[in-house]
Write a protein that holds these residues in place. Structure first.
Motif, PDB file in Angstrom:
ATOM      1  N   MET A   1       0.858  -1.178   0.000  1.00 55.52           N
ATOM      2  CA  MET A   1       0.000   0.000   0.000  1.00 55.52           C
ATOM      3  C   MET A   1       0.903   1.240   0.000  1.00 55.52           C
ATOM      4  SD  MET A   1      -2.824   1.210   2.859  1.00 55.52           S
ATOM      5  CE  MET A   1      -2.356   0.108   4.116  1.00 55.52           C
ATOM      6  N   ARG A   2       0.945   1.989  -1.125  1.00 53.58           N
ATOM      7  CA  ARG A   2       1.787   3.174  -1.164  1.00 53.58           C
ATOM      8  C   ARG A   2       1.013   4.345  -0.574  1.00 53.58           C
ATOM      9  NH1 ARG A   2       5.416   6.530  -2.668  1.00 53.58           N
ATOM     10  NH2 ARG A   2       4.556   8.188  -3.922  1.00 53.58           N
ATOM     11  N   GLN A   3       1.674   5.038   0.341  1.00 52.00           N
ATOM     12  CA  GLN A   3       0.991   6.121   1.050  1.00 52.00           C
ATOM     13  C   GLN A   3       1.872   7.341   1.103  1.00 52.00           C
ATOM     14  OE1 GLN A   3       0.515   4.466   4.992  1.00 52.00           O
ATOM     15  NE2 GLN A   3      -1.662   4.853   4.883  1.00 52.00           N
ATOM     16  N   LYS A   4       1.236   8.476   1.297  1.00 52.19           N
ATOM     17  CA  LYS A   4       2.020   9.656   1.650  1.00 52.19           C
ATOM     18  C   LYS A   4       2.613   9.421   3.036  1.00 52.19           C
ATOM     19  CE  LYS A   4       0.519  13.867   1.306  1.00 52.19           C
ATOM     20  NZ  LYS A   4      -0.360  15.047   1.361  1.00 52.19           N
ATOM     21  N   GLY A   5       3.673  10.166   3.363  1.00 49.30           N
ATOM     22  CA  GLY A   5       4.233  10.042   4.713  1.00 49.30           C
ATOM     23  C   GLY A   5       3.290  10.625   5.755  1.00 49.30           C
ATOM     24  N   ILE A   6       3.590  10.332   7.007  1.00 47.37           N
ATOM     25  CA  ILE A   6       2.782  10.880   8.109  1.00 47.37           C
ATOM     26  C   ILE A   6       3.423  12.177   8.577  1.00 47.37           C
ATOM     27  CG2 ILE A   6       1.974  10.476  10.468  1.00 47.37           C
ATOM     28  CD1 ILE A   6       0.864   8.358   8.755  1.00 47.37           C
ATOM     29  N   LEU A   7       2.630  13.215   8.630  1.00 48.56           N
ATOM     30  CA  LEU A   7       3.122  14.473   9.175  1.00 48.56           C
ATOM     31  C   LEU A   7       3.081  14.352  10.700  1.00 48.56           C
ATOM     32  CD1 LEU A   7       4.127  17.297   8.656  1.00 48.56           C
ATOM     33  CD2 LEU A   7       1.773  18.075   8.471  1.00 48.56           C
ATOM     34  N   THR A   8       4.250  14.226  11.314  1.00 48.42           N
ATOM     35  CA  THR A   8       4.338  13.902  12.737  1.00 48.42           C
ATOM     36  C   THR A   8       4.828  15.100  13.530  1.00 48.42           C
ATOM     37  OG1 THR A   8       4.940  11.649  12.093  1.00 48.42           O
ATOM     38  CG2 THR A   8       5.363  12.274  14.376  1.00 48.42           C
ATOM     39  N   VAL A   9       3.964  15.618  14.372  1.00 53.49           N
ATOM     40  CA  VAL A   9       4.345  16.755  15.212  1.00 53.49           C
ATOM     41  C   VAL A   9       4.845  16.219  16.547  1.00 53.49           C
ATOM     42  CG1 VAL A   9       3.470  18.733  16.487  1.00 53.49           C
ATOM     43  CG2 VAL A   9       2.675  18.304  14.153  1.00 53.49           C
ATOM     44  N   ILE A  10       6.041  16.647  16.928  1.00 55.36           N
ATOM     45  CA  ILE A  10       6.544  16.277  18.251  1.00 55.36           C
ATOM     46  C   ILE A  10       6.717  17.557  19.060  1.00 55.36           C
ATOM     47  CG2 ILE A  10       8.436  15.198  19.538  1.00 55.36           C
ATOM     48  CD1 ILE A  10       8.635  13.150  17.443  1.00 55.36           C
ATOM     49  N   SER A  11       5.903  17.669  20.095  1.00 51.00           N
ATOM     50  CA  SER A  11       6.012  18.817  20.994  1.00 51.00           C
ATOM     51  C   SER A  11       6.399  18.295  22.364  1.00 51.00           C
ATOM     52  CB  SER A  11       4.677  19.545  21.148  1.00 51.00           C
ATOM     53  OG  SER A  11       4.162  19.979  19.925  1.00 51.00           O
ATOM     54  N   GLY A  12       6.664  19.214  23.246  1.00 53.88           N
ATOM     55  CA  GLY A  12       6.966  18.798  24.610  1.00 53.88           C
ATOM     56  C   GLY A  12       7.517  19.984  25.342  1.00 53.88           C
TER      57      GLY A  12
ATOM     58  N   VAL B   1       8.340  20.344   3.579  1.00 52.44           N
ATOM     59  CA  VAL B   1       7.324  19.464   4.165  1.00 52.44           C
ATOM     60  C   VAL B   1       6.506  18.802   3.055  1.00 52.44           C
ATOM     61  CG1 VAL B   1       5.178  19.459   5.505  1.00 52.44           C
ATOM     62  CG2 VAL B   1       7.140  20.758   6.312  1.00 52.44           C
ATOM     63  N   GLU B   2       6.055  19.605   2.094  1.00 50.53           N
ATOM     64  CA  GLU B   2       5.165  19.047   1.068  1.00 50.53           C
ATOM     65  C   GLU B   2       5.900  18.052   0.178  1.00 50.53           C
ATOM     66  OE1 GLU B   2       3.123  22.432  -0.604  1.00 50.53           O
ATOM     67  OE2 GLU B   2       1.767  22.474   1.130  1.00 50.53           O
ATOM     68  N   SER B   3       7.153  18.364  -0.191  1.00 46.83           N
ATOM     69  CA  SER B   3       7.858  17.451  -1.105  1.00 46.83           C
ATOM     70  C   SER B   3       8.200  16.135  -0.404  1.00 46.83           C
ATOM     71  CB  SER B   3       9.100  18.113  -1.694  1.00 46.83           C
ATOM     72  OG  SER B   3      10.039  18.324  -0.675  1.00 46.83           O
ATOM     73  N   GLN B   4       8.603  16.192   0.861  1.00 54.65           N
ATOM     74  CA  GLN B   4       8.970  14.957   1.572  1.00 54.65           C
ATOM     75  C   GLN B   4       7.744  14.080   1.850  1.00 54.65           C
ATOM     76  OE1 GLN B   4      12.196  13.846   2.505  1.00 54.65           O
ATOM     77  NE2 GLN B   4      12.691  15.417   1.027  1.00 54.65           N
ATOM     78  N   LEU B   5       6.623  14.701   2.174  1.00 49.00           N
ATOM     79  CA  LEU B   5       5.407  13.909   2.403  1.00 49.00           C
ATOM     80  C   LEU B   5       5.001  13.201   1.118  1.00 49.00           C
ATOM     81  CD1 LEU B   5       3.110  16.221   4.558  1.00 49.00           C
ATOM     82  CD2 LEU B   5       4.301  14.143   5.293  1.00 49.00           C
ATOM     83  N   ALA B   6       5.089  13.935   0.011  1.00 48.39           N
ATOM     84  CA  ALA B   6       4.694  13.345  -1.271  1.00 48.39           C
ATOM     85  C   ALA B   6       5.616  12.177  -1.615  1.00 48.39           C
ATOM     86  CB  ALA B   6       4.735  14.409  -2.361  1.00 48.39           C
ATOM     87  N   ALA B   7       6.877  12.249  -1.173  1.00 45.97           N
ATOM     88  CA  ALA B   7       7.826  11.171  -1.447  1.00 45.97           C
ATOM     89  C   ALA B   7       7.645  10.000  -0.472  1.00 45.97           C
ATOM     90  CB  ALA B   7       9.255  11.701  -1.371  1.00 45.97           C
ATOM     91  N   GLY B   8       6.672  10.085   0.423  1.00 51.33           N
ATOM     92  CA  GLY B   8       6.349   8.960   1.306  1.00 51.33           C
ATOM     93  C   GLY B   8       7.106   8.967   2.624  1.00 51.33           C
ATOM     94  N   ARG B   9       7.823  10.042   2.910  1.00 50.60           N
ATOM     95  CA  ARG B   9       8.574  10.059   4.173  1.00 50.60           C
ATOM     96  C   ARG B   9       7.744  10.689   5.291  1.00 50.60           C
ATOM     97  NH1 ARG B   9      14.388  12.133   3.356  1.00 50.60           N
ATOM     98  NH2 ARG B   9      15.020  10.483   4.783  1.00 50.60           N
ATOM     99  N   ASN B  10       7.991  10.220   6.501  1.00 47.09           N
ATOM    100  CA  ASN B  10       7.315  10.795   7.667  1.00 47.09           C
ATOM    101  C   ASN B  10       8.063  12.062   8.055  1.00 47.09           C
ATOM    102  OD1 ASN B  10       5.711   8.473   7.751  1.00 47.09           O
ATOM    103  ND2 ASN B  10       7.271   7.416   8.979  1.00 47.09           N
ATOM    104  N   VAL B  11       7.412  13.181   7.911  1.00 49.07           N
ATOM    105  CA  VAL B  11       8.093  14.442   8.202  1.00 49.07           C
ATOM    106  C   VAL B  11       7.848  14.826   9.658  1.00 49.07           C
ATOM    107  CG1 VAL B  11       8.276  16.881   7.623  1.00 49.07           C
ATOM    108  CG2 VAL B  11       7.855  15.204   5.824  1.00 49.07           C
ATOM    109  N   ILE B  12       8.939  15.045  10.379  1.00 49.58           N
ATOM    110  CA  ILE B  12       8.821  15.413  11.793  1.00 49.58           C
ATOM    111  C   ILE B  12       8.902  16.926  11.942  1.00 49.58           C
ATOM    112  CG2 ILE B  12       9.890  15.228  14.071  1.00 49.58           C
ATOM    113  CD1 ILE B  12      10.995  12.559  13.279  1.00 49.58           C
ATOM    114  N   LEU B  13       7.924  17.478  12.636  1.00 52.51           N
ATOM    115  CA  LEU B  13       7.973  18.888  13.017  1.00 52.51           C
ATOM    116  C   LEU B  13       8.174  18.932  14.524  1.00 52.51           C
ATOM    117  CD1 LEU B  13       4.853  20.392  11.185  1.00 52.51           C
ATOM    118  CD2 LEU B  13       7.122  19.892  10.253  1.00 52.51           C
ATOM    119  N   GLU B  14       9.287  19.520  14.944  1.00 50.28           N
ATOM    120  CA  GLU B  14       9.526  19.633  16.385  1.00 50.28           C
ATOM    121  C   GLU B  14       9.102  21.037  16.774  1.00 50.28           C
ATOM    122  OE1 GLU B  14      13.678  18.997  17.564  1.00 50.28           O
ATOM    123  OE2 GLU B  14      13.065  20.153  19.315  1.00 50.28           O
TER     124      GLU B  14
END
Ligand code: 5GP
Length: 212
Positions: free
Chosen positions: A1-12, A88-101
Motif C-alpha cells: 500500500m503506497r501512502q504519503k508520509g505521516i506528518l508527525t508533530v513532536i512537541s513537549g 514538508v510538502e515534497s517529503q510527504l509526497a515522497a512517502g517520508r514521515n516528516v517530523i515537526l519539532e
C-alpha cells in the motif's frame, strides 16, 4: 500500500528531550525527514544555520509569512518560529514521515490544516525533572529558564489536544515507543483514504460486472 508520509508533530516542554529523541529516530530509520524551522531567536553556541534552524531576522520572517511560505508559525518567548512549506510538502509526497519539532500553538495550526497529522507530546516523568534538565543544559540564564517554566505551565493546559503523550524516562524506550506510534498511525483509516477509495472503486466495478 503506497501512502504519503505521516506528518508527525513532536512537541513537549522545553527540556523534555525532544531534540535527542528526534535525532535518534533520524539515525535509526530512513523513513523520517526532519523539517528545519525558521526562527528569529539567536543561535546557541554550536548551533549552525540551516542545521538546527534557519536563523533570520523579523523582516525576512514576516516576508515569508506574507508569501505563504510557512505551514505554520508562532511566537514563543518573544521570538518567531515557523515551518517552511516547500520541504514538508515534497517529503510527504515522497512517502517520508516528516517530523515537526514545534510548540503547541503551531501544533494546533498543523492539526487544523492537516487533519491527518499525528500529534505526540513528550514529557519528562515529573516537573522537578523538567526543571533539573533545563538547568543542566546550561544554555539559558535563570530568567530565561523561569520564562520557559512559565511557558511549560501554560502548555500543560493544552496537552489534551494531542493524540499521544509519551513519557521520556528512558531514552531507548521512548524512541521506540514514538516509532511504534507513527507506524501504528499509518494503519488508521484517516491516513489510508486513497487505498480505501481504490478498493471501494474496484469492488464497485466487480459488482457492476456481476450485474451486467
Ligand atoms: P528552542 O528555542 O528551545 O529551540 O525552541 C523553543 C520552542 O519552539 C520549542 O518548543 C520548539 O519545539 C518550538 N519550535 C521550533 N521550531 C518551531 C516552528 O517552526 N514552529 C513552532 N510553532 N514552534 C517551533
Amino acid at each position: 500500500m503506497r501512502q504519503k508520509g505521516i506528518l508527525t508533530v513532536i512537541s513537549g516542554f522545553s527540556g523534555a528531550g525532544k531534540g535527542t529523541i528526534v535525532r535518534e529516530l533520524l539515525d535509526r530509520y530512513d523513513e523520517y525527514a526532519l523539517s528545519v524551522s525558521m526562527t528569529t531567536r539567536s543561535p546557541r553556541p554550536g548551533e549552525r544555520d540551516g542545521v538546527e534552524y534557519f536563523f533570520t531576522d523579523r523582516e525576512h520572517f514576516e516576508e515569508a509569512i506574507r508569501q505563504d511560505g510557512l505551514v505554520e508559525y508562532a511566537v514563543y518567548c518573544g521570538n518567531y518560529y515557523g515551518t517552511p512549506r516547500a520541504y514538508v510538502e515534497s517529503q510527504l509526497a515522497a512517502g517520508r514521515n516528516v517530523i515537526l519539532e514545534i510548540e503547541i500553538q503551531g501544533a494546533l495550526k498543523v492539526r487544523e490544516k492537516f487533519p491527518e497529522s499525528l500529534l505526540i507530546f513528550l514529557t519528562p516523568p515529573n516537573a522537578g525533572e523538567l526543571k533539573r534538565r533545563l538547568e543542566e543544559r546550561g544554555t539559558e540564564d535563570a530568567e530565561a529558564i523561569a520564562r520557559r517554566l512559565a511557558r511549560a505551565a501554560e502548555e500543560s493546559e493544552g496537552v489534551e489536544a494531542y493524540d499521544y503523550i509519551v513519557v521520556n524516562d528512558n531514552l531507548e524506550e521512548c524512541v521506540e515507543e514514538v516509532h511504534r506510534l507513527v507506524g501504528a498511525s499509518r494503519r488508521a483509516p484517516v491516513r489510508s483514504s486513497r487505498f480505501i477509495r481504490e478498493i471501494r472503486e474496484e469492488l464497485q466495478d466487480f459488482v457492476k460486472g456481476v450485474q451486467s
